[in-house]
Motif scaffolding. Structure first.
Motif, PDB file in Angstrom:
ATOM      1  N   VAL A   1     -25.966  67.215 -31.153  1.00 59.43           N
ATOM      2  CA  VAL A   1     -25.951  68.186 -30.052  1.00 59.43           C
ATOM      3  C   VAL A   1     -25.877  67.468 -28.710  1.00 59.43           C
ATOM      4  O   VAL A   1     -25.148  67.872 -27.794  1.00 59.43           O
ATOM      5  CB  VAL A   1     -27.199  69.097 -30.120  1.00 59.43           C
ATOM      6  N   PHE A   2     -26.623  66.371 -28.571  1.00 58.81           N
ATOM      7  CA  PHE A   2     -26.581  65.577 -27.340  1.00 58.81           C
ATOM      8  C   PHE A   2     -25.163  65.078 -27.062  1.00 58.81           C
ATOM      9  O   PHE A   2     -24.665  65.163 -25.935  1.00 58.81           O
ATOM     10  CB  PHE A   2     -27.549  64.402 -27.468  1.00 58.81           C
ATOM     11  N   ALA A   3     -24.494  64.564 -28.098  1.00 63.19           N
ATOM     12  CA  ALA A   3     -23.140  64.038 -27.915  1.00 63.19           C
ATOM     13  C   ALA A   3     -22.145  65.150 -27.584  1.00 63.19           C
ATOM     14  O   ALA A   3     -21.262  64.979 -26.734  1.00 63.19           O
ATOM     15  CB  ALA A   3     -22.707  63.296 -29.176  1.00 63.19           C
ATOM     16  N   LEU A   4     -22.278  66.291 -28.247  1.00 64.79           N
ATOM     17  CA  LEU A   4     -21.329  67.382 -28.035  1.00 64.79           C
ATOM     18  C   LEU A   4     -21.440  67.979 -26.632  1.00 64.79           C
ATOM     19  O   LEU A   4     -20.432  68.323 -26.008  1.00 64.79           O
ATOM     20  CB  LEU A   4     -21.543  68.482 -29.084  1.00 64.79           C
ATOM     21  N   PHE A   5     -22.669  68.097 -26.125  1.00 67.08           N
ATOM     22  CA  PHE A   5     -22.864  68.760 -24.840  1.00 67.08           C
ATOM     23  C   PHE A   5     -22.843  67.803 -23.647  1.00 67.08           C
ATOM     24  O   PHE A   5     -22.561  68.226 -22.521  1.00 67.08           O
ATOM     25  CB  PHE A   5     -24.194  69.523 -24.842  1.00 67.08           C
ATOM     26  N   VAL A   6     -23.137  66.536 -23.882  1.00 63.01           N
ATOM     27  CA  VAL A   6     -23.244  65.601 -22.759  1.00 63.01           C
ATOM     28  C   VAL A   6     -22.042  64.658 -22.666  1.00 63.01           C
ATOM     29  O   VAL A   6     -21.531  64.416 -21.569  1.00 63.01           O
ATOM     30  CB  VAL A   6     -24.552  64.777 -22.863  1.00 63.01           C
ATOM     31  N   GLN A   7     -21.584  64.121 -23.809  1.00 67.34           N
ATOM     32  CA  GLN A   7     -20.501  63.140 -23.748  1.00 67.34           C
ATOM     33  C   GLN A   7     -19.123  63.735 -24.048  1.00 67.34           C
ATOM     34  O   GLN A   7     -18.217  63.658 -23.242  1.00 67.34           O
ATOM     35  CB  GLN A   7     -20.773  61.986 -24.734  1.00 67.34           C
ATOM     36  N   LEU A   8     -18.971  64.339 -25.226  1.00 67.94           N
ATOM     37  CA  LEU A   8     -17.643  64.760 -25.667  1.00 67.94           C
ATOM     38  C   LEU A   8     -17.203  66.082 -25.044  1.00 67.94           C
ATOM     39  O   LEU A   8     -16.046  66.246 -24.674  1.00 67.94           O
ATOM     40  CB  LEU A   8     -17.620  64.860 -27.198  1.00 67.94           C
ATOM     41  N   LYS A   9     -18.089  67.062 -24.995  1.00 66.16           N
ATOM     42  CA  LYS A   9     -17.843  68.377 -24.372  1.00 66.16           C
ATOM     43  C   LYS A   9     -16.565  69.042 -24.887  1.00 66.16           C
ATOM     44  O   LYS A   9     -15.673  69.399 -24.111  1.00 66.16           O
ATOM     45  CB  LYS A   9     -17.765  68.235 -22.853  1.00 66.16           C
ATOM     46  N   PRO A  10     -16.441  69.211 -26.214  1.00 69.23           N
ATOM     47  CA  PRO A  10     -15.245  69.900 -26.732  1.00 69.23           C
ATOM     48  C   PRO A  10     -15.290  71.386 -26.383  1.00 69.23           C
ATOM     49  O   PRO A  10     -16.346  71.950 -26.095  1.00 69.23           O
ATOM     50  CB  PRO A  10     -15.347  69.678 -28.241  1.00 69.23           C
ATOM     51  N   ASP A  11     -14.126  72.013 -26.421  1.00 68.80           N
ATOM     52  CA  ASP A  11     -14.029  73.450 -26.147  1.00 68.80           C
ATOM     53  C   ASP A  11     -13.276  74.107 -27.306  1.00 68.80           C
ATOM     54  O   ASP A  11     -12.075  73.867 -27.492  1.00 68.80           O
ATOM     55  CB  ASP A  11     -13.293  73.699 -24.836  1.00 68.80           C
ATOM     56  N   PRO A  12     -13.979  74.908 -28.133  1.00 69.86           N
ATOM     57  CA  PRO A  12     -15.407  75.260 -28.049  1.00 69.86           C
ATOM     58  C   PRO A  12     -16.301  74.109 -28.510  1.00 69.86           C
ATOM     59  O   PRO A  12     -15.823  73.186 -29.166  1.00 69.86           O
ATOM     60  CB  PRO A  12     -15.525  76.453 -28.989  1.00 69.86           C
ATOM     61  N   TRP A  13     -17.577  74.209 -28.172  1.00 72.81           N
ATOM     62  CA  TRP A  13     -18.502  73.110 -28.454  1.00 72.81           C
ATOM     63  C   TRP A  13     -18.693  72.869 -29.945  1.00 72.81           C
ATOM     64  O   TRP A  13     -19.029  71.770 -30.369  1.00 72.81           O
ATOM     65  CB  TRP A  13     -19.855  73.360 -27.790  1.00 72.81           C
ATOM     66  N   TYR A  14     -18.468  73.911 -30.765  1.00 70.48           N
ATOM     67  CA  TYR A  14     -18.669  73.787 -32.207  1.00 70.48           C
ATOM     68  C   TYR A  14     -17.389  73.370 -32.934  1.00 70.48           C
ATOM     69  O   TYR A  14     -17.322  73.451 -34.160  1.00 70.48           O
ATOM     70  CB  TYR A  14     -19.166  75.108 -32.787  1.00 70.48           C
ATOM     71  N   ASP A  15     -16.396  72.901 -32.217  1.00 71.07           N
ATOM     72  CA  ASP A  15     -15.121  72.523 -32.817  1.00 71.07           C
ATOM     73  C   ASP A  15     -15.363  71.567 -33.987  1.00 71.07           C
ATOM     74  O   ASP A  15     -15.914  70.474 -33.817  1.00 71.07           O
ATOM     75  CB  ASP A  15     -14.240  71.848 -31.757  1.00 71.07           C
ATOM     76  N   ALA A  16     -14.953  71.989 -35.177  1.00 64.88           N
ATOM     77  CA  ALA A  16     -15.202  71.200 -36.383  1.00 64.88           C
ATOM     78  C   ALA A  16     -14.525  69.838 -36.343  1.00 64.88           C
ATOM     79  O   ALA A  16     -14.980  68.889 -36.970  1.00 64.88           O
ATOM     80  CB  ALA A  16     -14.729  71.977 -37.616  1.00 64.88           C
ATOM     81  N   ARG A  17     -13.453  69.698 -35.583  1.00 63.18           N
ATOM     82  CA  ARG A  17     -12.738  68.432 -35.495  1.00 63.18           C
ATOM     83  C   ARG A  17     -13.609  67.347 -34.871  1.00 63.18           C
ATOM     84  O   ARG A  17     -13.416  66.153 -35.118  1.00 63.18           O
ATOM     85  CB  ARG A  17     -11.442  68.607 -34.694  1.00 63.18           C
ATOM     86  N   TYR A  18     -14.573  67.749 -34.068  1.00 65.35           N
ATOM     87  CA  TYR A  18     -15.512  66.803 -33.461  1.00 65.35           C
ATOM     88  C   TYR A  18     -16.867  66.831 -34.173  1.00 65.35           C
ATOM     89  O   TYR A  18     -17.471  65.794 -34.415  1.00 65.35           O
ATOM     90  CB  TYR A  18     -15.709  67.133 -31.969  1.00 65.35           C
ATOM     91  N   THR A  19     -17.349  68.032 -34.463  1.00 64.85           N
ATOM     92  CA  THR A  19     -18.704  68.182 -35.001  1.00 64.85           C
ATOM     93  C   THR A  19     -18.871  67.521 -36.361  1.00 64.85           C
ATOM     94  O   THR A  19     -19.814  66.744 -36.576  1.00 64.85           O
ATOM     95  CB  THR A  19     -19.062  69.672 -35.114  1.00 64.85           C
ATOM     96  N   ILE A  20     -17.977  67.796 -37.280  1.00 63.03           N
ATOM     97  CA  ILE A  20     -18.143  67.310 -38.652  1.00 63.03           C
ATOM     98  C   ILE A  20     -18.009  65.789 -38.760  1.00 63.03           C
ATOM     99  O   ILE A  20     -18.877  65.131 -39.354  1.00 63.03           O
ATOM    100  CB  ILE A  20     -17.153  68.022 -39.598  1.00 63.03           C
ATOM    101  N   PRO A  21     -16.950  65.180 -38.221  1.00 62.16           N
ATOM    102  CA  PRO A  21     -16.881  63.706 -38.313  1.00 62.16           C
ATOM    103  C   PRO A  21     -18.036  63.008 -37.601  1.00 62.16           C
ATOM    104  O   PRO A  21     -18.575  62.015 -38.114  1.00 62.16           O
ATOM    105  CB  PRO A  21     -15.546  63.373 -37.637  1.00 62.16           C
ATOM    106  N   LEU A  22     -18.427  63.523 -36.437  1.00 60.02           N
ATOM    107  CA  LEU A  22     -19.537  62.917 -35.697  1.00 60.02           C
ATOM    108  C   LEU A  22     -20.833  63.023 -36.486  1.00 60.02           C
ATOM    109  O   LEU A  22     -21.571  62.039 -36.646  1.00 60.02           O
ATOM    110  CB  LEU A  22     -19.685  63.612 -34.340  1.00 60.02           C
ATOM    111  N   LEU A  23     -21.102  64.206 -37.015  1.00 61.33           N
ATOM    112  CA  LEU A  23     -22.311  64.401 -37.812  1.00 61.33           C
ATOM    113  C   LEU A  23     -22.284  63.521 -39.053  1.00 61.33           C
ATOM    114  O   LEU A  23     -23.304  62.943 -39.438  1.00 61.33           O
ATOM    115  CB  LEU A  23     -22.430  65.872 -38.219  1.00 61.33           C
TER     116      LEU A  23
END
Length: 264
Positions: A109-131
């Motif tokens: 959550v810290f990375a999604l909201f502070v560093q990466l800031k994808p739109d939308p924030w729950y974008d699986a392309r960022y969330t799943i690999p990062l997690l």
């Protein structure tokens, strides 16, 4: 990006024969475990590829959340499966899963909201690999930390019980064991960060470079990922070890090693 064919992939898998031969010659384990692990890896990666293709196309937070929960649940199972002295009942799984969920959740959550800031924030392309990257390393740290904790409590039980008899609290009596467990659980990410870029190029950066990304951008992404992994591993390992100490002692400050079981 250079595509890899199935024939090239099959030829690459022949290198597992080297690993299997060493295992067989020096009797360092069963070569069948390597075969099973290899087949399992291919099946899991293939399934994940199809799941990710669906998630990227669907772009729905509910499906992303479901994938996250499944990943966390399996990570907790893997931690317990690697223990030689797991805690009895559901305690081991609960501590592992809870620690993993908290650590990976905070860091992702810290990375999604502070560093990466994808739109939308729950974008699986960022969330799943990062997690997934955070989960894998956090899972390893927690697994090693809990394994070291159980073994160290067993080996040092007499000294710990002597301290408890002298009036020390369970945290004070187990301080040395806690320190040892945390050091062992965290040493892996410390070694990886120390050698990254000098001894080896980490996986994410390697993948981006092979996909044609700019080396500077690839290095920045890899550094961010390493920071996130270090934070997640620290949070998860500390939580698991402290909870493990409280489970293997009681409110009357007694050592309760009967709560451990030994795998046959």
């Amino acid at each position: 990006m250079i595509e890899i064919g199935y024939m090239e992939l099959a030829l690459g898998s022949l290198l597992l024969l080297v690993h299997g031969a060493v295992t067989l010659i020096y009797k360092a384990g069963s070569p069948f475990s390597l075969l099973i692990a290899g087949v399992r890896m291919v099946v899991q990666l293939s399934l994940m590829a199809y799941v990710l293709r669906f998630l990227f196309a669907a772009d729905m937070p509910l499906w992303t959340l479901l994938a996250v929960l499944v990943m966390v649940a399996f990570a907790g199972y893997e931690v317990v499966a690697r223990q030689t002295r797991p805690m009895e009942g559901w305690w081991g799984y609960g501590i592992a899963t809870g620690s993993i969920c908290m650590a990976a959740g905070i860091v992702t959550v810290f990375a999604l909201f502070v560093q990466l800031k994808p739109d939308p924030w729950y974008d699986a392309r960022y969330t799943i690999p990062l997690l997934g990257m955070v989960l894998g390393n956090t899972m390893t740290g927690i697994s090693i930390g809990l394994s070291t904790l159980a073994n160290a409590l067993k080996q040092n039980s007499d000294a710990i019980e002597a301290r408890l008899a002298l009036g020390h609290t369970r945290t004070q009596a187990c301080q040395t064991v806690i320190r040892q467990s945390l050091h062992t659980g965290l040493i892996g990410i410390v070694n990886s960060m120390s050698a990254a870029g000098l001894v080896f190029i980490p996986g994410m950066m390697t993948g981006q470079l092979m996909a044609g990304a700019d080396p500077i951008e690839a290095a920045k992404y890899q550094a961010l990922i390493m920071f996130l992994i270090a934070g997640g591993t620290a949070i998860g390992t500390v939580s698991a070890v402290i909870l493990g100490v409280y489970r293997l002692t009681d409110e009357r400050h007694r050592l309760r090693l009967e709560r451990l079981s030994i795998k046959m």
